[in-house]
Scaffold this active site. Sequence first.
Site, PDB file in Angstrom:
ATOM      1  CE1 TYR A 120      -3.074  -2.995   0.301  1.00 50.28           C
ATOM      2  CE2 TYR A 120      -3.351  -2.554   2.631  1.00 50.28           C
ATOM      3  CZ  TYR A 120      -3.640  -3.305   1.520  1.00 50.28           C
ATOM      4  OH  TYR A 120      -4.507  -4.379   1.622  1.00 50.28           O
ATOM      5  N   PRO A 267     -15.817  -4.670   3.210  1.00 51.83           N
ATOM      6  CG  PRO A 267     -15.879  -4.135   5.481  1.00 51.83           C
ATOM      7  CD  PRO A 267     -14.935  -4.265   4.321  1.00 51.83           C
ATOM      8  CG  LEU A 268     -18.807  -0.626   4.555  1.00 53.26           C
ATOM      9  CD1 LEU A 268     -18.511   0.744   5.127  1.00 53.26           C
ATOM     10  CD2 LEU A 268     -20.201  -1.103   4.975  1.00 53.26           C
ATOM     11  N   GLY A 269     -18.394  -2.920   0.182  1.00 51.10           N
ATOM     12  CA  GLY A 269     -18.460  -2.972  -1.266  1.00 51.10           C
ATOM     13  C   GLY A 269     -17.771  -1.820  -1.968  1.00 51.10           C
ATOM     14  N   GLY A 271     -17.389   1.112  -1.086  1.00 50.66           N
ATOM     15  CA  GLY A 271     -18.181   2.327  -0.945  1.00 50.66           C
ATOM     16  C   GLY A 271     -19.604   2.221  -1.453  1.00 50.66           C
ATOM     17  CG  PHE A 272     -22.634  -0.278  -4.458  1.00 52.38           C
ATOM     18  CD1 PHE A 272     -23.048   0.566  -5.478  1.00 52.38           C
ATOM     19  CD2 PHE A 272     -23.479  -1.298  -4.055  1.00 52.38           C
ATOM     20  CE1 PHE A 272     -24.295   0.398  -6.080  1.00 52.38           C
ATOM     21  CE2 PHE A 272     -24.727  -1.475  -4.655  1.00 52.38           C
ATOM     22  CZ  PHE A 272     -25.128  -0.625  -5.668  1.00 52.38           C
TER      23      PHE A 272
END
Length: 394
Positions: A120, A267-269, A271-272
């Site tokens: 990263y 886990p939040l796709g 940002g989707f």
Amino acid sequence: MNRKEHITHLDKPAATNINRRNFLTNTAMAGAGLILTPLLSSAFTEQPKNNINEGDSKLNKKDNKMKTRKLGKLEVSELGLGCMNMAGNYNPPADKQQSIKTIRTAVENGVTFFDTAEVYGPYIDEELVGEALAPFRDKVKIATKFGWELEDKKGGLNSSPERIRKVVEGSLKRLRTNRIDLFYQHRIDPNVPIEDVAGTIKDLIKEGKVLHFGLSEASVKSIRRAHAVQPVMAVQSEYSLWTRNVELNGVLKTCEELGIGFVPWSPLGAGFLTGTIDTKTKFDEKTDFRAGFPKFSKEFLPLNMPIIEWLKTYASKKGATPSQIALAWLLAKSPCIVPIPGTRSEAHLLENLGAVNFQLTKADVQEIETSLSKFPVYGDRMGEAHMSSIDYTV
């Protein structure tokens, strides 16, 4: 257009050579997902411990009642913090001091599990995490990763014993620590037997430089082979309400069988599932890797919007935000699951942590999964270059 032809599929084999420039441009993981029919776990409790009121969806500091969970033998907070996008990937790199403040706010609110990786940045995310957590080092657990060749121009995967040893020394220095709590193989290297990788980590554990061994985006066969040499404490793969292939490919079941913790990344796709993305959202091709992901394309994003519209409505009924419901759903799936939502924003961090105050019942989870099973997910979760690094060993 025949809509059925564009429905996303489960992970499938692809070439395993991914060049360094493509990876460092996007720094992302790969695979595909489906919204599946219900798969319930024994981890549910029938009564919520504290339903969130509409006015409390974004909680103030120290309001979150964080508990702990076990990843194998490693005890961590039930929600961790993914630090990847502080080094970029969704947007240009975040302001350093703001990122440090966000990480320390997480600590203040009970988060003890922080996720980073050598790649990263590369390197700068580990340096940031090391600086931010230095005052709290004995109170937190740090996970980082090896597995990419960052020095040779050819790039690609490299989990040779020599490379692993070189990475661990660099990571220890950047993280300002004398041990790595959880050291993941970022991707399975088809050119290095997994037994050799596990054996190297076993030696590093004996030396005290690494405390626990983890795998990322690994197949069932690779997990079993590695675990036979050195116990695997955690497996990390993408998992969310719209990426659920680990429910079908045997990874979740194998982790449960072997007593291995599971860490959902994204886990939040990407940002989707926050509900902040719509068909007008623009993704910068130079700084945001989602610009190249089929799910977020002009073709498929409009077809995926019914998912988030349903989730918004459901969350509103519960007095929560879409993010909180998405995370609460993961927490309800198994007591061995520890999601690591990533954010550079204190406000979003506190919103995410509010999920621990909202415990879904078995009926809640059944309703979510049954309802979302009606909406197909269109497009692979990431671009072909990133999907090529996934382990398909059978």
